[in-house]
Write a protein that holds these residues in place. Structure first.
Motif, PDB file in Angstrom:
ATOM      1  N   VAL B  12       1.228  -1.148   0.468  1.00 31.59           N
ATOM      2  CA  VAL B  12       0.012   0.204   0.389  1.00 31.59           C
ATOM      3  C   VAL B  12       0.252   1.176   0.019  1.00 31.59           C
ATOM      4  N   THR B  15       0.012   8.671  -3.212  1.00 27.95           N
ATOM      5  CA  THR B  15       0.020   9.183  -4.061  1.00 27.95           C
ATOM      6  C   THR B  15       1.509  10.190  -3.836  1.00 27.95           C
ATOM      7  N   ASP B  38      -4.371  -5.603 -15.007  1.00 28.36           N
ATOM      8  CA  ASP B  38      -5.209  -4.885 -14.022  1.00 28.36           C
ATOM      9  C   ASP B  38      -7.030  -5.788 -14.365  1.00 28.36           C
ATOM     10  N   PRO B  83      -2.806   7.212  -8.393  1.00 29.81           N
ATOM     11  CA  PRO B  83      -3.827   5.564  -8.012  1.00 29.81           C
ATOM     12  C   PRO B  83      -3.834   5.020  -9.088  1.00 29.81           C
ATOM     13  N   GLN B  85      -2.224   3.398 -10.747  1.00 28.95           N
ATOM     14  CA  GLN B  85      -1.443   2.504 -10.897  1.00 28.95           C
ATOM     15  C   GLN B  85      -1.396   1.587 -10.097  1.00 28.95           C
ATOM     16  N   THR B  86      -2.442   1.488  -9.241  1.00 29.99           N
ATOM     17  CA  THR B  86      -3.113   0.288  -8.581  1.00 29.99           C
ATOM     18  C   THR B  86      -3.133  -1.039  -9.635  1.00 29.99           C
ATOM     19  N   SER B  87      -2.797  -2.312  -9.468  1.00 34.26           N
ATOM     20  CA  SER B  87      -2.842  -3.067 -10.144  1.00 34.26           C
ATOM     21  C   SER B  87      -1.839  -4.205  -9.415  1.00 34.26           C
ATOM     22  N   ARG B 109       0.619  -7.280  -5.201  1.00 33.96           N
ATOM     23  CA  ARG B 109      -0.613  -6.523  -6.017  1.00 33.96           C
ATOM     24  C   ARG B 109       0.000  -4.822  -5.074  1.00 33.96           C
ATOM     25  N   LEU B 110      -0.582  -4.316  -5.562  1.00 28.48           N
ATOM     26  CA  LEU B 110      -0.361  -2.506  -5.622  1.00 28.48           C
ATOM     27  C   LEU B 110      -1.790  -1.879  -5.349  1.00 28.48           C
ATOM     28  N   LEU B 111      -1.584  -0.847  -4.322  1.00 31.24           N
ATOM     29  CA  LEU B 111      -2.727  -0.619  -4.028  1.00 31.24           C
ATOM     30  C   LEU B 111      -1.938   1.132  -3.943  1.00 31.24           C
ATOM     31  N   VAL B 112      -2.435   2.176  -4.310  1.00 32.91           N
ATOM     32  CA  VAL B 112      -1.884   3.192  -4.306  1.00 32.91           C
ATOM     33  C   VAL B 112      -2.920   4.321  -4.078  1.00 32.91           C
TER      34      VAL B 112
END
Lengths: 112, 113
Positions: B12, B15, B38, B83, B85-87, B109-112
């Motif tokens: 996580v 931004t 995605d 955000p 780039q969340t993917s 798993r990346l959450l921005v």
């Protein structure tokens, strides 16, 4: 069928049925690779067919390649619940650079 | 004995922050790749490498940098995460000796936010 920017296709079948997934590609390729991706995992190669082959078999899997129509298919006979996954085709577009171009994929759900 | 490993598996980020995703392979393959995936879509190539010291732009390189300091390691760097780039990010290795078959890691798993 799958390719490029098309959205993911979805198929839902009963265990034991046979299924065929199709893939069309845009440019010349020396090989078509089919990958399977199970939930939460990375894709893994399941079968590969070269441009000089028309058909390839591996266990319950059968891949075909028609270079004249630039299309390939993957068939699974006697599906099992464990075949539930997303299936991708990938081509090299004739590149010697080791790059693969992946289709959008087909989500296969096999209901026990 | 997993041949391609990725770290972290989950991340996580905020931004504007910097994110580094790491990949290690024990296949001794020359080529390594970074993809993003995605929901509902296929794999899109971000950067790739032919060997230590080389990096090449893939189809969607904007906002990403890559680094290949050794045969085994390949990193993906988001200097200013956004955000969009969340993917889920996948690393893979491959080479001509194996008909360019690519061997994938388990994904990050990346959450921005």
């Amino acid at each position: 069928s799958q390719w490029g920017e098309e959205n993911l296709q979805a198929l839902s079948i009963q265990e034991g049925e046979d299924v065929t997934m199709n893939c069309s590609y845009k440019t010349y390729t020396t090989v078509v690779q089919w990958y399977r991706q199970k939930s939460g995992k990375g894709p893994a190669l399941i079968i590969l067919i070269r441009s000089n082959e028309r058909e390839k078999r591996s266990g319950r899997l059968r891949a075909t390649l028609d270079t004249s129509s630039q299309s390939s298919s993957l068939s699974i006979t006697g599906t099992l619940a464990t075949d539930t996954a997303v299936y991708f085709c990938a081509t090299d577009e004739g590149s010697a650079l080791g790059r693969l171009h992946f289709g959008a994929g087909t989500q296969l759900i096999v209901i026990p | 004995e997993a041949a391609v490993t990725q770290s972290p598996r989950n991340k996580v980020a905020v931004t504007g922050g910097k994110v580094t995703l790491s990949c290690n392979q024990t296949n001794n393959h020359n080529n390594m790749y970074w993809y993003r995936q995605d929901t509902g879509h296929g794999l899109r190539l971000i950067h790739y490498s032919y060997g230590a010291g080389s990096t090449e732009k893939g189809d969607i390189p904007d906002g990403y940098k890559a680094s290949r300091p050794s045969q085994e390691n390949f990193s993906l760097i988001l200097e200013l995460a956004t955000p969009s780039q969340t993917s889920v990010y996948f690393c893979a290795s491959g080479d001509r000796a194996h008909q360019d078959t690519q061997y994938f890691g388990p994904g990050t798993r990346l959450l921005v936010l």
